[in-house]
Motif scaffolding. Structure first.
Motif, PDB file in Angstrom:
ATOM      1  N   ALA A 189       0.841  -1.194   0.000  1.00 19.27           N
ATOM      2  CA  ALA A 189       0.000   0.000   0.000  1.00 19.27           C
ATOM      3  C   ALA A 189       0.880   1.248   0.000  1.00 19.27           C
ATOM      4  N   VAL A 190       0.332   2.320  -0.548  1.00 16.74           N
ATOM      5  CA  VAL A 190       1.037   3.601  -0.595  1.00 16.74           C
ATOM      6  C   VAL A 190       0.257   4.615   0.222  1.00 16.74           C
ATOM      7  N   GLU A 191       0.938   5.259   1.150  1.00 18.11           N
ATOM      8  CA  GLU A 191       0.301   6.272   1.983  1.00 18.11           C
ATOM      9  C   GLU A 191       0.687   7.659   1.462  1.00 18.11           C
ATOM     10  N   THR A 192      -0.304   8.514   1.265  1.00 18.59           N
ATOM     11  CA  THR A 192      -0.050   9.870   0.767  1.00 18.59           C
ATOM     12  C   THR A 192      -0.680  10.890   1.700  1.00 18.59           C
ATOM     13  N   ASP A 193      -0.220  12.144   1.577  1.00 17.76           N
ATOM     14  CA  ASP A 193      -0.887  13.208   2.317  1.00 17.76           C
ATOM     15  C   ASP A 193      -1.974  13.828   1.434  1.00 17.76           C
ATOM     16  N   ARG A 194      -2.652  14.850   1.943  1.00 14.48           N
ATOM     17  CA  ARG A 194      -3.788  15.397   1.199  1.00 14.48           C
ATOM     18  C   ARG A 194      -3.361  16.178  -0.037  1.00 14.48           C
ATOM     19  N   PHE A 195      -2.063  16.440  -0.165  1.00 20.03           N
ATOM     20  CA  PHE A 195      -1.561  17.128  -1.348  1.00 20.03           C
ATOM     21  C   PHE A 195      -1.047  16.159  -2.412  1.00 20.03           C
ATOM     22  N   GLY A 196      -1.107  14.873  -2.111  1.00 15.38           N
ATOM     23  CA  GLY A 196      -0.658  13.881  -3.076  1.00 15.38           C
ATOM     24  C   GLY A 196       0.804  13.502  -2.959  1.00 15.38           C
ATOM     25  N   HIS A 197       1.474  13.945  -1.908  1.00 17.06           N
ATOM     26  CA  HIS A 197       2.861  13.552  -1.700  1.00 17.06           C
ATOM     27  C   HIS A 197       2.908  12.155  -1.075  1.00 17.06           C
ATOM     28  N   VAL A 198       3.760  11.294  -1.620  1.00 14.97           N
ATOM     29  CA  VAL A 198       3.917   9.951  -1.060  1.00 14.97           C
ATOM     30  C   VAL A 198       4.672  10.046   0.256  1.00 14.97           C
ATOM     31  N   LEU A 199       4.077   9.471   1.294  1.00  7.41           N
ATOM     32  CA  LEU A 199       4.676   9.508   2.621  1.00  7.41           C
ATOM     33  C   LEU A 199       5.358   8.207   3.005  1.00  7.41           C
ATOM     34  N   ASP A 200       4.766   7.081   2.566  1.00  6.03           N
ATOM     35  CA  ASP A 200       5.319   5.806   3.020  1.00  6.03           C
ATOM     36  C   ASP A 200       4.812   4.678   2.128  1.00  6.03           C
ATOM     37  N   PHE A 201       5.548   3.566   2.156  1.00  9.82           N
ATOM     38  CA  PHE A 201       5.145   2.333   1.491  1.00  9.82           C
ATOM     39  C   PHE A 201       4.940   1.283   2.579  1.00  9.82           C
ATOM     40  N   ILE A 202       3.785   0.631   2.556  1.00 10.94           N
ATOM     41  CA  ILE A 202       3.452  -0.359   3.586  1.00 10.94           C
ATOM     42  C   ILE A 202       3.282  -1.713   2.915  1.00 10.94           C
ATOM     43  N   GLU A 203       4.127  -2.655   3.280  1.00 10.60           N
ATOM     44  CA  GLU A 203       4.101  -3.980   2.657  1.00 10.60           C
ATOM     45  C   GLU A 203       2.999  -4.836   3.277  1.00 10.60           C
ATOM     46  N   ALA A 204       2.080  -5.330   2.438  1.00  6.86           N
ATOM     47  CA  ALA A 204       1.003  -6.244   2.850  1.00  6.86           C
ATOM     48  C   ALA A 204       0.301  -5.772   4.128  1.00  6.86           C
ATOM     49  N   PRO A 205      -0.356  -4.623   4.102  1.00  5.63           N
ATOM     50  CA  PRO A 205      -1.039  -4.131   5.311  1.00  5.63           C
ATOM     51  C   PRO A 205      -2.297  -4.940   5.609  1.00  5.63           C
ATOM     52  N   PRO A 206      -2.769  -4.925   6.856  1.00  5.88           N
ATOM     53  CA  PRO A 206      -4.037  -5.600   7.164  1.00  5.88           C
ATOM     54  C   PRO A 206      -5.187  -4.950   6.402  1.00  5.88           C
ATOM     55  N   SER A 207      -6.147  -5.769   5.977  1.00  2.00           N
ATOM     56  CA  SER A 207      -7.320  -5.242   5.299  1.00  2.00           C
ATOM     57  C   SER A 207      -8.137  -4.374   6.251  1.00  2.00           C
ATOM     58  N   PRO A 208      -8.760  -3.309   5.753  1.00  2.00           N
ATOM     59  CA  PRO A 208      -9.639  -2.509   6.622  1.00  2.00           C
ATOM     60  C   PRO A 208     -10.964  -3.214   6.910  1.00  2.00           C
ATOM     61  N   TYR A 209     -11.208  -4.328   6.223  1.00  2.00           N
ATOM     62  CA  TYR A 209     -12.474  -5.043   6.370  1.00  2.00           C
ATOM     63  C   TYR A 209     -12.274  -6.388   7.061  1.00  2.00           C
ATOM     64  N   LEU A 210     -13.259  -6.778   7.858  1.00  2.00           N
ATOM     65  CA  LEU A 210     -13.297  -8.109   8.440  1.00  2.00           C
ATOM     66  C   LEU A 210     -13.950  -9.065   7.446  1.00  2.00           C
ATOM     67  N   ILE A 211     -13.475 -10.296   7.410  1.00  2.00           N
ATOM     68  CA  ILE A 211     -14.062 -11.307   6.525  1.00  2.00           C
ATOM     69  C   ILE A 211     -14.512 -12.518   7.332  1.00  2.00           C
ATOM     70  N   ASN A 212     -15.405 -13.296   6.741  1.00  5.15           N
ATOM     71  CA  ASN A 212     -15.822 -14.559   7.322  1.00  5.15           C
ATOM     72  C   ASN A 212     -14.638 -15.524   7.290  1.00  5.15           C
ATOM     73  N   ALA A 213     -14.188 -15.972   8.466  1.00  5.15           N
ATOM     74  CA  ALA A 213     -12.980 -16.798   8.556  1.00  5.15           C
ATOM     75  C   ALA A 213     -13.244 -18.279   8.350  1.00  5.15           C
ATOM     76  N   GLY A 214     -14.502 -18.677   8.134  1.00  2.00           N
ATOM     77  CA  GLY A 214     -14.805 -20.077   7.848  1.00  2.00           C
ATOM     78  C   GLY A 214     -14.818 -20.988   9.056  1.00  2.00           C
TER      79      GLY A 214
END
Length: 244
Positions: free
Chosen positions: A153-178
């Motif tokens: 994932a790529v994190e940016t500020d509100r002006f569009g500047h790249v702030l950070d790169f995040i490798e394989a971040p957790p999903s913001p959504y919960l899923i059915n784990a089965g």
């Protein structure tokens, strides 16, 4: 409030009938739950049954389908930590119908039960999940996972500047784990044919009888769907991220 131990399930259904087409060629000669996690020498279902037994389950019903005889032969030849019976659908019943068909073979129809998909490799406290289910007085409780997104994932500020790169971040959504906890009464709510996730679950949700329990942060969970999942699981095993 913690559930009395008697309210915790001691029986479970394992849904192990899928063809696992995305895991070919591993599934050309065996059903998906019989695929071995590299480095363990044990198929997925072997890990599942050991986990269920460690969590107090004494009886399991395994619902077979694709190449059922391969799974049945392994169960017959293996020393298992709990009593296991198998059922085979003679005709497609759908996920809900298949679950109901398998549940009919549980030894105690007046007690709650667990269910798990046959391609899940996980370790967390089923007892804690059962206590949550009991406290909510739910008819069904789903384990919920927050898997990692497979892309950076790529994190940016509100002006569009790249702030950070995040490798394989957790999903913001919960899923059915089965993985599920069901009340004794839930069995009769399942359709004879069809998908309970489109019928029974939505109705229970509207009635506030469906609960969702989040797998604790740090607990291991992975669905084994592709060859890449097998590779990642082997790496995680080698790095000690989960218990075999």
């Amino acid at each position: 409030m913690t559930a009395h131990p008697a309210a915790r399930p001691t029986q479970a259904v394992v849904l192990a009938g899928g063809q696992g087409s995305r895991l070919r060629p591993y599934t050309d000669d065996r059903p998906k739950p019989m695929v071995e996690i590299p480095g363990t020498g044990t198929p997925i279902i072997g890990h599942q049954l050991a986990w269920l037994a460690a969590e107090g389950v004494t009886d399991a019903v395994v619902s077979c389908g694709h190449l059922a005889e391969v799974l049945q032969d392994w169960l017959d030849a293996t020393e298992l930590p709990l009593r296991v019976t198998t059922v085979v659908e003679t005709e497609p019943l759908g996920r809900g119908g298949g679950l109901k068909y398998a549940a009919a073979s549980l030894p105690r129809d007046d007690e709650p039960w667990y269910a798990t998909n046959g391609d899940i490799w996980t370790r967390f406290s089923l007892r804690e999940m059962a206590d949550f289910h009991h406290e909510r007085d739910a008819d069904a409780t789903l384990a919920l996972a927050r898997p990692r997104i497979p892309w950076g994932a790529v994190e940016t500020d509100r002006f569009g500047h790249v702030l950070d790169f995040i490798e394989a971040p957790p999903s913001p959504y919960l899923i059915n784990a089965g993985v599920y906890v069901f009340s004794a009464a839930f069995t009769k709510m399942l359709p004879d044919r069809g998908d309970h996730e489109r019928t029974t679950f939505p109705r229970l949700a509207r009635e506030r009888r469906l609960a969702g329990w989040q797998i604790p942060q740090g607990a291991y969970w992975r669905a084994i769907d592709t060859a890449k999942d097998l590779t990642e699981a082997a790496k995680e095993l080698a790095s000690g991220k989960q218990e075999s």
